[in-house]
Write a protein that holds these residues in place. Sequence first.
Motif, PDB file in Angstrom:
ATOM      1  N   MET A 128       0.637  -1.512   0.274  1.00  0.00           N
ATOM      2  CA  MET A 128       0.116   0.429  -0.036  1.00  0.00           C
ATOM      3  C   MET A 128       0.982   1.370   0.111  1.00  0.00           C
ATOM      4  N   SER A 130       3.576   1.387  -1.478  1.00  0.00           N
ATOM      5  CA  SER A 130       4.324   1.744  -2.698  1.00  0.00           C
ATOM      6  C   SER A 130       3.441   2.386  -4.128  1.00  0.00           C
ATOM      7  N   ILE A 131       2.095   1.821  -3.330  1.00  0.00           N
ATOM      8  CA  ILE A 131       1.289   2.193  -4.208  1.00  0.00           C
ATOM      9  C   ILE A 131       0.521   3.553  -4.265  1.00  0.00           C
ATOM     10  N   ARG A 133       2.729   5.699  -2.894  1.00  0.00           N
ATOM     11  CA  ARG A 133       4.103   6.375  -3.491  1.00  0.00           C
ATOM     12  C   ARG A 133       3.823   6.622  -5.481  1.00  0.00           C
ATOM     13  N   LEU A 134       3.673   5.560  -5.857  1.00  0.00           N
ATOM     14  CA  LEU A 134       3.087   5.817  -7.231  1.00  0.00           C
ATOM     15  C   LEU A 134       2.480   6.863  -7.977  1.00  0.00           C
TER      16      LEU A 134
ATOM     17  N   TYR B 135      -9.593   0.613  -1.214  1.00  0.00           N
ATOM     18  CA  TYR B 135      -9.249  -0.166  -0.648  1.00  0.00           C
ATOM     19  C   TYR B 135      -9.221  -0.530   0.648  1.00  0.00           C
ATOM     20  N   ILE B 139      -9.951  -4.178   2.104  1.00  0.00           N
ATOM     21  CA  ILE B 139      -8.219  -4.986   3.319  1.00  0.00           C
ATOM     22  C   ILE B 139      -8.993  -5.206   4.838  1.00  0.00           C
ATOM     23  N   PRO B 313      -2.914   1.026 -10.879  1.00  0.00           N
ATOM     24  CA  PRO B 313      -1.767   2.385 -10.628  1.00  0.00           C
ATOM     25  C   PRO B 313      -0.873   2.117 -11.929  1.00  0.00           C
ATOM     26  N   SER B 317       1.456   5.869 -14.773  1.00  0.00           N
ATOM     27  CA  SER B 317       2.889   6.746 -14.649  1.00  0.00           C
ATOM     28  C   SER B 317       3.750   6.843 -15.917  1.00  0.00           C
ATOM     29  N   LEU B 324       8.644   0.806 -12.805  1.00  0.00           N
ATOM     30  CA  LEU B 324       8.648   1.504 -11.325  1.00  0.00           C
ATOM     31  C   LEU B 324       8.567  -0.061 -10.303  1.00  0.00           C
ATOM     32  N   MET B 328      10.301   2.076  -6.585  1.00  0.00           N
ATOM     33  CA  MET B 328       8.961   2.490  -5.971  1.00  0.00           C
ATOM     34  C   MET B 328       8.239   1.022  -4.989  1.00  0.00           C
ATOM     35  N   LEU B 329       8.758  -0.085  -5.566  1.00  0.00           N
ATOM     36  CA  LEU B 329       7.986  -0.970  -4.829  1.00  0.00           C
ATOM     37  C   LEU B 329       8.199  -1.243  -3.112  1.00  0.00           C
TER      38      LEU B 329
END
Lengths: 329, 329
Positions: A128, A130-131, A133-134, B135, B139, B313, B317, B324, B328-329
């Motif tokens: 989450m 990471s998402i 950040r993206l 989300y 979750i 997502p 980008s 990515l 970014m992950l």
Amino acid sequence: MSKIRVGIVGYGNLGKGTELALRQTPDMELACVFTRRDPSALEILTADVPVYAMDDIEAHKNDVDVLILCGGSATDLPVQGPKLAEMFNTIDSFDTHAKIPEYFEAMDAAAKKGGNVSIISVGWDPGMFSINRLYGSCILPEGETYTFWGKGVSQGHSDAIRRIDGVADARQYTIPIDEAVEAVRSGSNPQLTTRQKHLRECFVVAKEGADKAKIENEIKTMPNYFADYDTVVHFISAEELQRDHSGLPHGGFVIRSGKTGLNKETNHIVEYSLKLGSNPEFTSSILVAYARAAVKLSREGVCGAKSVFDIAPAYLSPKSPAELRAEML
Amino acid sequence: MSKIRVGIVGYGNLGKGTELALRQTPDMELACVFTRRDPSALEILTADVPVYAMDDIEAHKNDVDVLILCGGSATDLPVQGPKLAEMFNTIDSFDTHAKIPEYFEAMDAAAKKGGNVSIISVGWDPGMFSINRLYGSCILPEGETYTFWGKGVSQGHSDAIRRIDGVADARQYTIPIDEAVEAVRSGSNPQLTTRQKHLRECFVVAKEGADKAKIENEIKTMPNYFADYDTVVHFISAEELQRDHSGLPHGGFVIRSGKTGLNKETNHIVEYSLKLGSNPEFTSSILVAYARAAVKLSREGVCGAKSVFDIAPAYLSPKSPAELRAEML
């Protein structure tokens, strides 16, 4: 539609959390648990659900729609992951950031070979966070992204302290430093060192007769783990550790601070924050939502490895896209 | 790969914000602006970019990869949207929540007829807030979702005040009530009335000789807009309004408060918050990111209407999925 049948691989904190999370889903059920321990000796919470030996997992290919891999990233997943991705749809929380590209390639090849979907590095970071950040960097391309972790228990750092000679037990909290967080929230886009962002607070139970000054020094100077941080060490009793520090709370923030406008005169702050009563229970809840996504994708004929970046939000929900548009958009 | 060519439809606050946002993207460029005004009378910020009459838009089908529709939801988009979706990939910020299903169907039919992609209801609410509601509920299935708006200028409420007899100008701020936000953040999952969640603060310029008490009463008792809220009215001068209230800041929070554990004993709080210097500039920045996604999907052969729930997502980008994952992950 019949329920999605989920298999759990590994019954530690994450496996137990996954079992609990599955009790909260209307459309998914726990099918079985796989363990490297003696299956007959493993008691799980859910009545009538079988526990099988890991070595027999291939025989249960048709009992399970998706496996949730609850092993660790250091030694379990790099070996287990690709083997299982060839046989099953899988979800894992692989979190060794530097090795993600290599792990992805191995999982992608295995999943494609088996015609399965494998979603890797699922959880809150990677996951989450990471998402966020993206999304933040795509929406506000000119800006800075900051990630803060805590206040929460770092199991890796707690383990590192436990390996020191003379330590009986330990618990380490990662704590974001308020001044740094406030500076980021102000939109000033500060440059922050490791030491300025987080503090490390350690609660240590020393063995009888151990040299506490020596332990404290070993902690504070430990490379990678503590040397770059301001670290506070408290020596407490085993009873105090048990009473006050037995939970696994965690959390943190991802903040994107960006600018728009003709002369970049407009500030925007996007913040995603988590305050988690239990790190493994929350992580498991994310794994379960992505397990649903993996099965939906697999039923559409998709195969290969994916990360959370590749999964449209609607796939996580038991509701249809039309229901989601009507109720939640 | 050549740059993505973007057309802007409608040059109000959102159109101008889109023009600015496109200057911050490496892979996209403004191709042209369409207006219902006299094109020769419209001056835009970007040199050498043509302005065309809306009536001629079909002639420019091949000049544009995606249109960003910057009209309003009340009267512009329901008419314009389906017509344009048949000719172009489109992005819009349709935000009449109750009419989203109907609008989606019209856009889906038109986009499929033309072989285009139309992403509807893009922005922060509907948009990023919707994604966070989704989300959060996936979750943490057992819990409550709370949306707070503000502190920020509500243009709809400001307009409603301006329509009152005797009012020369007005600006209305929607303000979340601290006690309500703190109660939600505590994890107590309170039931909150409309009045308990938000306060409405109005800055009003009265016309000379107008009856201020009557204006204040008309505001405070206006159904739908103000009657269900505690409303504060300040009368100020036109100069004060211009000096202190000419910006369009906004923001808000989506909070998911959920429980996990064997007996639902573990609390988790997930919060997404925005502090926006300019509502239209931030919204435009989101529109531009989703315009990139629409073009990527269209190039993959996808067609039809989509909402933000349907867009993975990574599509937002300019970077590849492999970049990515590595960065970014």
